[in-house]
Design a protein around this motif. Structure first.
Motif, PDB file in Angstrom:
ATOM      1  N   ILE A 106       0.838  -1.201   0.000  1.00 20.53           N
ATOM      2  CA  ILE A 106       0.000   0.000   0.000  1.00 20.53           C
ATOM      3  C   ILE A 106       0.875   1.255   0.000  1.00 20.53           C
ATOM      4  CG2 ILE A 106      -1.738   1.308   1.276  1.00 20.53           C
ATOM      5  CD1 ILE A 106      -2.765  -1.251  -0.063  1.00 20.53           C
ATOM      6  N   LEU A 153       2.125   1.751  -3.460  1.00 21.52           N
ATOM      7  CA  LEU A 153       1.008   2.207  -4.288  1.00 21.52           C
ATOM      8  C   LEU A 153       0.784   3.707  -4.106  1.00 21.52           C
ATOM      9  CD1 LEU A 153      -1.558   1.702  -6.048  1.00 21.52           C
ATOM     10  CD2 LEU A 153      -2.757   1.179  -3.905  1.00 21.52           C
ATOM     11  N   LYS A 154       0.807   4.156  -2.844  1.00 15.22           N
ATOM     12  CA  LYS A 154       0.547   5.563  -2.544  1.00 15.22           C
ATOM     13  C   LYS A 154       1.667   6.461  -3.057  1.00 15.22           C
ATOM     14  CE  LYS A 154      -1.402   8.384   1.117  1.00 15.22           C
ATOM     15  NZ  LYS A 154      -1.886   8.409   2.516  1.00 15.22           N
ATOM     16  N   GLN A 186      -2.630   6.745  -4.990  1.00 17.24           N
ATOM     17  CA  GLN A 186      -3.856   6.021  -4.654  1.00 17.24           C
ATOM     18  C   GLN A 186      -3.600   5.193  -3.397  1.00 17.24           C
ATOM     19  OE1 GLN A 186      -5.760   3.772  -7.774  1.00 17.24           O
ATOM     20  NE2 GLN A 186      -5.105   5.188  -9.376  1.00 17.24           N
ATOM     21  N   SER A 187      -4.658   4.658  -2.798  1.00 19.16           N
ATOM     22  CA  SER A 187      -4.501   3.815  -1.614  1.00 19.16           C
ATOM     23  C   SER A 187      -5.703   2.886  -1.490  1.00 19.16           C
ATOM     24  CB  SER A 187      -4.358   4.681  -0.354  1.00 19.16           C
ATOM     25  OG  SER A 187      -4.020   3.872   0.762  1.00 19.16           O
ATOM     26  N   ILE A 188      -5.602   1.951  -0.569  1.00 21.98           N
ATOM     27  CA  ILE A 188      -6.717   1.060  -0.226  1.00 21.98           C
ATOM     28  C   ILE A 188      -6.940   1.207   1.266  1.00 21.98           C
ATOM     29  CG2 ILE A 188      -7.581  -1.310  -0.213  1.00 21.98           C
ATOM     30  CD1 ILE A 188      -5.607  -1.945  -2.470  1.00 21.98           C
ATOM     31  N   SER A 243      -4.527   0.109  -8.083  1.00 22.73           N
ATOM     32  CA  SER A 243      -5.036  -0.406  -6.801  1.00 22.73           C
ATOM     33  C   SER A 243      -5.481  -1.858  -6.946  1.00 22.73           C
ATOM     34  CB  SER A 243      -6.211   0.444  -6.309  1.00 22.73           C
ATOM     35  OG  SER A 243      -5.808   1.757  -6.040  1.00 22.73           O
TER      36      SER A 243
END
Length: 483
Positions: free
Chosen positions: A208, A211-212, A217-219, A414
């Motif tokens: 994560i 990704l960020k 973006q994130s989850i 994501s």
């Protein structure tokens, strides 16, 4: 005096006798090693050190699964082989004991012993027992407890360590064959439940974070929870049913003894001082594990702090001697050497070569149908545990490349990261594939056979990929996941 012909005949006779003494299994294993050596030699992209390291790793995997030779002996012998062949320095052996996983497991053994000595293990065992009237019900009850632990303990090895005394306690009422099934069931359910929560594994947070930082973006925790829990319930349930059908002895009685009045009294009475103290230390541990990003101390260090608290004179739960004797040093040496075998693949560039080859293949599928891209991503990530034994390392190695791939073909990053992390959570093939599996492998109490683990994985791996794809094209897309 023997003539040259007689000496030749005598020598030939000894060779024939030696060949006859070799079993077919031994000949097959030798043949596999010869084929592996030839195959590795023809990989032009790898240098001498990388070829020796790859051969040693493949040899270790073969010997662990196909022979009864001690896994620790195999791992250490092959580390020595790498050094003798000039593919590594002697520090490779010495520094293996400084690996994080080694100290994590030392602390885990001590904490597990404290849970047992305090009486908490027996109390939880009696609770599960009181809710079960058949062995099958007890298996599902135990699996439910292990599944639930994923929401509170963000470490597969930590969950395995705390479950070991419970498994040993329950195992006293089972046969030797049934005990070996319990030894496989516990770590498998612990690993299968990892995808239920964002804190289920450190690799999730790493993925994560990448990704960020890469895409902004994130989850969220809630989104992961919505996607992860139904999936892990289904795959965990299938795992229990498959392990029971595959390994559970058919000739054993299903009935279990009812709790005796004395045991009922022990279960119902209030917690004693040691139990309360252990529960307090475990709460401290869980809080430490969950706040790793705040205080900066890794899980292994926090685990050792917990182990020291458990052994404090006058204030702890067990003595220094009890704690040290609880550690399976045979297993610790195996873990140290096996981890070093995995690390040398990274240091010599073998893992980088594998990653480059796979990414090269991935780019061939640009413009391919959605189902094929999802399948390829899952095939790569699910099988990655076969050559990268560290869960965290798999995330560090693969997530950046897969993010680049997602941007190249215009896929939502994501989605790619979530699918990849769920795929990497599958590591149920070899004992070295996961710390949770290692904790139960060659354990002095209840243990399992590596061959049985491989048999389980032969079906569980394709089912895991199939269930993941099914969830992607149904539930996950209905709840917001898109390509």
């Amino acid at each position: 005096m023997m003539t040259r012909t007689e000496r030749h005949a005598a020598k030939q006779s000894k060779i024939d006798i030696w060949m006859q003494q070799l079993s077919m299994k031994t000949i097959v294993i030798i043949g596999i090693h010869v084929l592996m050596m030839v195959a590795v030699l023809f990989i032009d992209a790898l240098d001498y050190r990388a070829k020796i390291s790859l051969f040693a790793f493949l040899s270790a995997m073969t010997l662990w699964v196909a022979t009864k030779i001690s896994a620790g002996f195999v791992a250490i012998a092959l580390i020595v082989f790498i050094i003798l062949m000039g593919a590594g320095e002697s520090e490779l052996l010495y520094h293996s004991l400084s690996e994080e996983v080694v100290w994590l497991m030392v602390g885990s053994f001590i904490i597990g012993e404290a849970v047992k000595v305090s009486g908490l293990a027996e109390r939880l065992t009696l609770f599960i027992w009181s809710k079960s009237n058949k062995k099958t019900n007890m298996l599902f009850g135990l699996s439910s407890v292990l599944f639930t632990s994923a929401f509170f303990i963000p470490s597969t090895s930590g969950r395995a360590a705390l479950s070991m005394p419970i498994i040993n306690q329950i195992g006293r009422n089972f046969s030797a064959k049934e005990q070996s099934v319990l030894a496989i069931l516990a770590p498998v359910i612990i690993l299968m439940s990892t995808s239920a929560t964002l804190i289920g594994a450190g690799s999730h947070l790493i993925g994560i974070g990448l990704l960020k930082s890469t895409t902004d973006q994130s989850i969220s925790y809630i989104q992961w929870f919505i996607w992860g829990v139904p999936f892990t319930i289904v795959i965990s349930l299938f795992s229990v049913l498959w392990i029971k059908w595959m390994l559970w002895p058919k000739d054993e009685s299903e009935e279990i003894e009812n709790l005796q009045s004395e045991e009922k009294a022990n279960y119902q009475k209030a917690m004693n001082g040691k139990e309360k103290k252990t529960l307090m230390f475990i709460s401290f541990l869980i809080a430490g594990w969950m706040t790793e990003s705040i205080h900066g101390y890794d899980i292994a260090f926090i685990t050792m702090v917990g182990a020291i608290l458990m052994m404090m004179p006058h204030y702890g739960v067990l003595s220094w001697k009890q704690g040290i004797n609880a550690v399976s040093w045979n297993l610790i040496l195996f873990v140290a050497a096996a981890t070093a075998l995995g690390r040398v693949l990274i240091d010599t560039g073998v893992v980088q070569w594998i990653e480059n080859e796979m990414l090269g293949i991935l780019h061939l599928f640009t413009g391919s149908p959605e189902w094929l891209i999802v399948l390829i991503i899952l095939l790569i990530t699910v099988t990655s545990h076969l050559y990268i034994t560290s869960h965290t390392t798999r995330a560090i190695v693969f997530i950046p490349g897969l993010l680049l791939f997602s941007e190249t073909i215009g896929v939502d990053p994501s989605t790619v990261v979530f699918l990849s992390l769920v795929g990497m959570n599958y590591c149920v093939t070899f004992p070295v594939s996961s710390k949770a599996l290692l904790l139960f492998y060659e354990e002095a109490g209840i243990s399992y056979d590596a061959g049985n683990l491989l048999k389980i994985s032969a079906i569980l791996m394709p089912v895991y990929i199939g269930v993941t794809m099914l969830f992607y094209f149904t539930f996950w897309q209905w709840t917001g996941m898109h390509f």
